[in-house]
Design a protein around this motif. Sequence first.
Motif, PDB file in Angstrom:
ATOM      1  N   UNK A  49    -101.013  44.806 -18.122  1.00 45.47           N
ATOM      2  CA  UNK A  49    -100.516  44.615 -16.740  1.00 45.47           C
ATOM      3  C   UNK A  49    -101.201  43.148 -16.528  1.00 45.47           C
ATOM      4  N   UNK A 102    -101.020  40.270 -13.436  1.00 46.28           N
ATOM      5  CA  UNK A 102    -100.778  39.872 -11.988  1.00 46.28           C
ATOM      6  C   UNK A 102    -101.257  38.471 -11.836  1.00 46.28           C
ATOM      7  N   UNK A 103    -100.535  37.698 -11.110  1.00 43.52           N
ATOM      8  CA  UNK A 103    -100.913  36.207 -10.729  1.00 43.52           C
ATOM      9  C   UNK A 103    -100.804  36.146  -9.349  1.00 43.52           C
ATOM     10  N   UNK A 104    -101.596  35.016  -8.813  1.00 43.11           N
ATOM     11  CA  UNK A 104    -101.968  34.542  -7.515  1.00 43.11           C
ATOM     12  C   UNK A 104    -101.865  33.138  -7.473  1.00 43.11           C
ATOM     13  N   UNK A 143     -92.164  44.001 -13.117  1.00 38.99           N
ATOM     14  CA  UNK A 143     -92.386  45.228 -12.278  1.00 38.99           C
ATOM     15  C   UNK A 143     -92.350  45.092 -10.565  1.00 38.99           C
ATOM     16  N   UNK A 144     -93.162  43.753 -10.246  1.00 32.80           N
ATOM     17  CA  UNK A 144     -93.335  43.378  -8.839  1.00 32.80           C
ATOM     18  C   UNK A 144     -93.009  41.932  -8.849  1.00 32.80           C
ATOM     19  N   UNK A 145     -93.158  41.394  -7.950  1.00 34.14           N
ATOM     20  CA  UNK A 145     -92.774  39.818  -7.666  1.00 34.14           C
ATOM     21  C   UNK A 145     -93.950  39.160  -8.538  1.00 34.14           C
ATOM     22  N   UNK A 146     -94.998  39.431  -8.636  1.00 36.48           N
ATOM     23  CA  UNK A 146     -96.046  38.749  -9.181  1.00 36.48           C
ATOM     24  C   UNK A 146     -96.827  39.478 -10.268  1.00 36.48           C
ATOM     25  N   UNK A 147     -96.084  40.500 -10.704  1.00 30.77           N
ATOM     26  CA  UNK A 147     -96.648  41.579 -11.719  1.00 30.77           C
ATOM     27  C   UNK A 147     -95.840  41.950 -12.705  1.00 30.77           C
ATOM     28  N   UNK A 160     -95.433  43.750 -16.833  1.00 30.91           N
ATOM     29  CA  UNK A 160     -96.105  44.857 -17.826  1.00 30.91           C
ATOM     30  C   UNK A 160     -95.580  44.074 -19.138  1.00 30.91           C
ATOM     31  N   UNK A 182    -105.279  34.443 -12.448  1.00 28.51           N
ATOM     32  CA  UNK A 182    -104.212  35.369 -13.282  1.00 28.51           C
ATOM     33  C   UNK A 182    -105.045  36.500 -13.808  1.00 28.51           C
ATOM     34  N   UNK A 225     -95.628  45.564  -3.499  1.00 31.81           N
ATOM     35  CA  UNK A 225     -94.679  44.523  -3.214  1.00 31.81           C
ATOM     36  C   UNK A 225     -93.758  45.085  -2.060  1.00 31.81           C
ATOM     37  N   UNK A 243    -106.426  39.998  -5.358  1.00 32.77           N
ATOM     38  CA  UNK A 243    -105.367  39.039  -5.223  1.00 32.77           C
ATOM     39  C   UNK A 243    -104.650  39.291  -4.069  1.00 32.77           C
ATOM     40  N   UNK A 244    -103.744  38.612  -3.593  1.00 30.56           N
ATOM     41  CA  UNK A 244    -103.021  38.657  -2.379  1.00 30.56           C
ATOM     42  C   UNK A 244    -102.675  39.948  -2.224  1.00 30.56           C
ATOM     43  N   UNK A 278    -103.042  42.480  -4.597  1.00 30.22           N
ATOM     44  CA  UNK A 278    -103.758  43.297  -5.669  1.00 30.22           C
ATOM     45  C   UNK A 278    -104.951  43.842  -5.171  1.00 30.22           C
ATOM     46  N   UNK A 332     -92.252  48.596  -3.565  1.00 32.01           N
ATOM     47  CA  UNK A 332     -93.052  49.470  -4.439  1.00 32.01           C
ATOM     48  C   UNK A 332     -94.553  49.285  -4.352  1.00 32.01           C
ATOM     49  N   UNK A 351     -97.684  50.196  -6.870  1.00 30.93           N
ATOM     50  CA  UNK A 351     -98.003  50.610  -8.357  1.00 30.93           C
ATOM     51  C   UNK A 351     -99.614  51.145  -8.389  1.00 30.93           C
ATOM     52  N   UNK A 402    -102.439  51.886 -11.052  1.00 28.19           N
ATOM     53  CA  UNK A 402    -102.631  51.837 -12.133  1.00 28.19           C
ATOM     54  C   UNK A 402    -104.219  52.342 -12.582  1.00 28.19           C
ATOM     55  N   UNK A 425    -109.633  37.236 -16.939  1.00 31.90           N
ATOM     56  CA  UNK A 425    -108.941  36.618 -15.901  1.00 31.90           C
ATOM     57  C   UNK A 425    -109.205  35.011 -15.980  1.00 31.90           C
ATOM     58  N   UNK A 426    -108.067  34.311 -15.569  1.00 31.57           N
ATOM     59  CA  UNK A 426    -108.026  33.002 -15.777  1.00 31.57           C
ATOM     60  C   UNK A 426    -108.141  32.626 -14.393  1.00 31.57           C
TER      61      UNK A 426
END
Lengths: 92, 92
Positions: A1, A3-5, A26-30, A32, A59, B5, B27-28, B30, B58, B60, B62, B74-75
């Motif tokens: 998975x 995810x990014x911000x 799967x979501x706006x900034x997520x 898979x 990320x 989301x 994250x925002x 997450x 949704x 999620x 995990x 992580x980046x």
Amino acid sequence: MISYDVVNDRKRRKISKILEGYGKRVQYSVFESILARSDFTKMYHELLAVDIDAETDSIYFYSICSNCEKKKVVIGRKREYLEINDAAVIVL
Amino acid sequence: MISYDVVNDRKRRKISKILEGYGKRVQYSVFESILARSDFTKMYHELLAVDIDAETDSIYFYSICSNCEKKKVVIGRKREYLEINDAAVIVL
């Protein structure tokens, strides 16, 4: 998975575009994604090259094995995703 | 790991508030959280009660075992998170 911000619009769009080539949103900034190690490395370097702001942006890459994947729970809209097979290196 | 989301501002704030009581925002939208099974169930029902729109929204959940956690990458900005210990039921 994955995810990014990311604050910067142009960079956020770039990341989103790159990820669309490697996985399913799967979501706006997520996203898979099921990737072989070599593909993960390629994707990682493409994302690294976007040069996000290390002070504000991030990320996250979560590796999720088939056992963990089975425990995934969703409330609300569940986007279907690729089938998990143990042979692939699972980087979701 | 919990990501959400949600379109409706009021509901999104409510979810964020609930999650702040159970984990750490990385994250925002997450969160990471280490929870005993009973706490996960309690949190899950609190979030369910927010009654998000199943068409657009949704949440999620995990599950990430200690092995998967070690592979996390992580980046950019990495928020420190709680120490992982194998005894806890890890719902990140």
